[in-house]
Scaffold this motif. Structure first.
Motif, PDB file in Angstrom:
ATOM      1  N   ALA A 175     -23.900 -72.952 -35.309  1.00  0.00           N
ATOM      2  CA  ALA A 175     -22.445 -73.115 -35.278  1.00  0.00           C
ATOM      3  C   ALA A 175     -22.029 -74.118 -34.206  1.00  0.00           C
ATOM      4  N   PHE A 176     -20.981 -74.886 -34.534  1.00  0.00           N
ATOM      5  CA  PHE A 176     -20.408 -75.852 -33.597  1.00  0.00           C
ATOM      6  C   PHE A 176     -18.897 -75.667 -33.610  1.00  0.00           C
ATOM      7  N   ALA A 177     -18.324 -75.286 -32.468  1.00  0.00           N
ATOM      8  CA  ALA A 177     -16.893 -74.987 -32.378  1.00  0.00           C
ATOM      9  C   ALA A 177     -16.112 -76.216 -31.917  1.00  0.00           C
ATOM     10  N   VAL A 178     -14.928 -76.404 -32.515  1.00  0.00           N
ATOM     11  CA  VAL A 178     -14.037 -77.510 -32.180  1.00  0.00           C
ATOM     12  C   VAL A 178     -12.647 -76.939 -31.931  1.00  0.00           C
ATOM     13  N   GLY A 179     -12.011 -77.369 -30.847  1.00  0.00           N
ATOM     14  CA  GLY A 179     -10.694 -76.841 -30.513  1.00  0.00           C
ATOM     15  C   GLY A 179      -9.657 -77.100 -31.587  1.00  0.00           C
ATOM     16  N   ASP A 180      -9.698 -78.268 -32.227  1.00  0.00           N
ATOM     17  CA  ASP A 180      -8.764 -78.616 -33.299  1.00  0.00           C
ATOM     18  C   ASP A 180      -9.550 -79.392 -34.356  1.00  0.00           C
ATOM     19  N   VAL A 181      -9.798 -78.746 -35.495  1.00  0.00           N
ATOM     20  CA  VAL A 181     -10.639 -79.363 -36.523  1.00  0.00           C
ATOM     21  C   VAL A 181      -9.983 -80.593 -37.139  1.00  0.00           C
ATOM     22  N   VAL A 228     -29.994 -81.021 -41.633  1.00  0.00           N
ATOM     23  CA  VAL A 228     -29.554 -79.850 -42.393  1.00  0.00           C
ATOM     24  C   VAL A 228     -28.106 -80.071 -42.828  1.00  0.00           C
ATOM     25  N   ALA A 229     -27.736 -79.462 -43.957  1.00  0.00           N
ATOM     26  CA  ALA A 229     -26.396 -79.632 -44.519  1.00  0.00           C
ATOM     27  C   ALA A 229     -25.365 -78.914 -43.648  1.00  0.00           C
ATOM     28  N   VAL A 230     -24.198 -79.546 -43.501  1.00  0.00           N
ATOM     29  CA  VAL A 230     -23.111 -79.013 -42.681  1.00  0.00           C
ATOM     30  C   VAL A 230     -21.990 -78.531 -43.581  1.00  0.00           C
ATOM     31  N   LEU A 231     -21.462 -77.339 -43.299  1.00  0.00           N
ATOM     32  CA  LEU A 231     -20.370 -76.758 -44.071  1.00  0.00           C
ATOM     33  C   LEU A 231     -19.154 -76.544 -43.172  1.00  0.00           C
ATOM     34  N   PRO A 232     -17.947 -76.580 -43.756  1.00  0.00           N
ATOM     35  CA  PRO A 232     -16.748 -76.342 -42.940  1.00  0.00           C
ATOM     36  C   PRO A 232     -16.631 -74.884 -42.520  1.00  0.00           C
ATOM     37  N   GLY A 233     -15.916 -74.666 -41.428  1.00  0.00           N
ATOM     38  CA  GLY A 233     -15.684 -73.316 -40.941  1.00  0.00           C
ATOM     39  C   GLY A 233     -16.745 -72.862 -39.956  1.00  0.00           C
ATOM     40  N   ASN A 234     -16.346 -71.949 -39.088  1.00  0.00           N
ATOM     41  CA  ASN A 234     -17.261 -71.384 -38.106  1.00  0.00           C
ATOM     42  C   ASN A 234     -17.304 -69.870 -38.292  1.00  0.00           C
ATOM     43  N   PRO A 235     -18.380 -69.323 -38.883  1.00  0.00           N
ATOM     44  CA  PRO A 235     -18.448 -67.877 -39.087  1.00  0.00           C
ATOM     45  C   PRO A 235     -18.433 -67.087 -37.786  1.00  0.00           C
ATOM     46  N   TYR A 236     -18.825 -67.716 -36.682  1.00  0.00           N
ATOM     47  CA  TYR A 236     -18.820 -67.032 -35.389  1.00  0.00           C
ATOM     48  C   TYR A 236     -17.447 -67.230 -34.760  1.00  0.00           C
ATOM     49  N   LYS A 237     -16.519 -66.330 -35.071  1.00  0.00           N
ATOM     50  CA  LYS A 237     -15.115 -66.504 -34.737  1.00  0.00           C
ATOM     51  C   LYS A 237     -14.816 -66.424 -33.248  1.00  0.00           C
TER      52      LYS A 237
END
Length: 245
Positions: free
Chosen positions: A74-80, A96-105
């Motif tokens: 996971a990679f967190a961004v303050g404002d996507v 590796v393929a990247v998907l939108p959203g961060n499951p680790y809230k």
């Protein structure tokens, strides 16, 4: 006769593995947008994040009642909204393929990369790197989520203002820009405990504000013009009043 029923209870738990090392090398390019009398400073951060994870789930690896799902990075961004292009994730030297959203809230919004071929039971050290391009305003901040976090930033903007839980260990500010390096460890923040509890990681963030310089001459010119305007409006009002009478 009665038949004893067997009930199976399934529970879901998350295992959070923080990186051992997180090294960020970034460059901040600035641009000034104009809106009437006002100037707005914007920036684009181009950075590479790299480091290493040590994965060891302990006795869970030998428990036959435990089934592991697909792990993800996971990679967190303050404002996507600031994500300019798709981030590039590499795990053990392979993209590796990247998907939108961060499951680790707990860390907020962002993106993630499912690690389909990764065996979570395998004990070992695993390398990663992430290439990102993020647009924003005012400044850049980082959360020290690794046991050992090092961030190096450089920019041609000559007016930085450093802030946060830790200040740069090295900084060089010149007329043609700045270069700074932050270094911190989990002994200074204990991020693992913070993420397990209810505390916010924002208290341990650090970074740099890109401050627009104060142009004293332009401010004096604006004050003078507004003063003349108010004086002229006052005399115009008296003139109109006399003409009407």
């Amino acid at each position: 006769m009665w038949k004893e029923e067997e009930r199976v209870v399934v529970t879901h738990h998350d295992i959070t593995v923080l990186p051992d090392t997180l090294h960020v090398d970034g460059e901040v390019a600035t641009a000034t947008l104009h809106r009437g009398l006002y100037d707005v400073l914007t920036h684009v951060l181009t950075a590479r994040l790299q480091g290493q994870f040590h994965v060891d789930v302990g006795v869970l690896a030998k428990d036959g009642n435990v089934t592991f799902g697909v792990p993800f990075l996971a990679f967190a961004v303050g404002d996507v909204r600031g994500i300019r292009r798709t981030p590039a994730f590499t795990w053990q030297g392979k993209p590796v393929a990247v998907l939108p959203g961060n499951p680790y809230k707990r860390l907020g919004d962002g993106v993630h990369a499912p690690l389909q071929a990764f065996d979570a039971k395998a004990v070992g050290d695993y390398r990663y790197h992430i290439d990102v391009e993020l647009a924003g305003m005012e400044g850049v901040r980082f959360s020290p989520v690794a046991k050992d976090t090092r961030v190096t930033l450089q920019s041609k903007w000559p007016h930085p203002s450093f802030f946060g839980h830790v200040l740069p260990t090295r900084r060089e500010v010149r007329e043609d820009g700045f270069r700074s390096t932050w270094q911190t460890t989990w002994f200074a923040n204990d991020m693992a405990t913070v993420l397990e509890g209810d505390a916010s990681t924002a208290a341990y963030d650090f970074g740099v504000h890109l401050i627009p310089p104060i142009d004293t001459y332009r401010l004096a010119e604006r004050v003078t013009k507004y003063a003349e305007l108010f004086v002229l409006l006052t005399f115009a009002a008296f003139l109109v009043f006399e003409l009407v009478r």
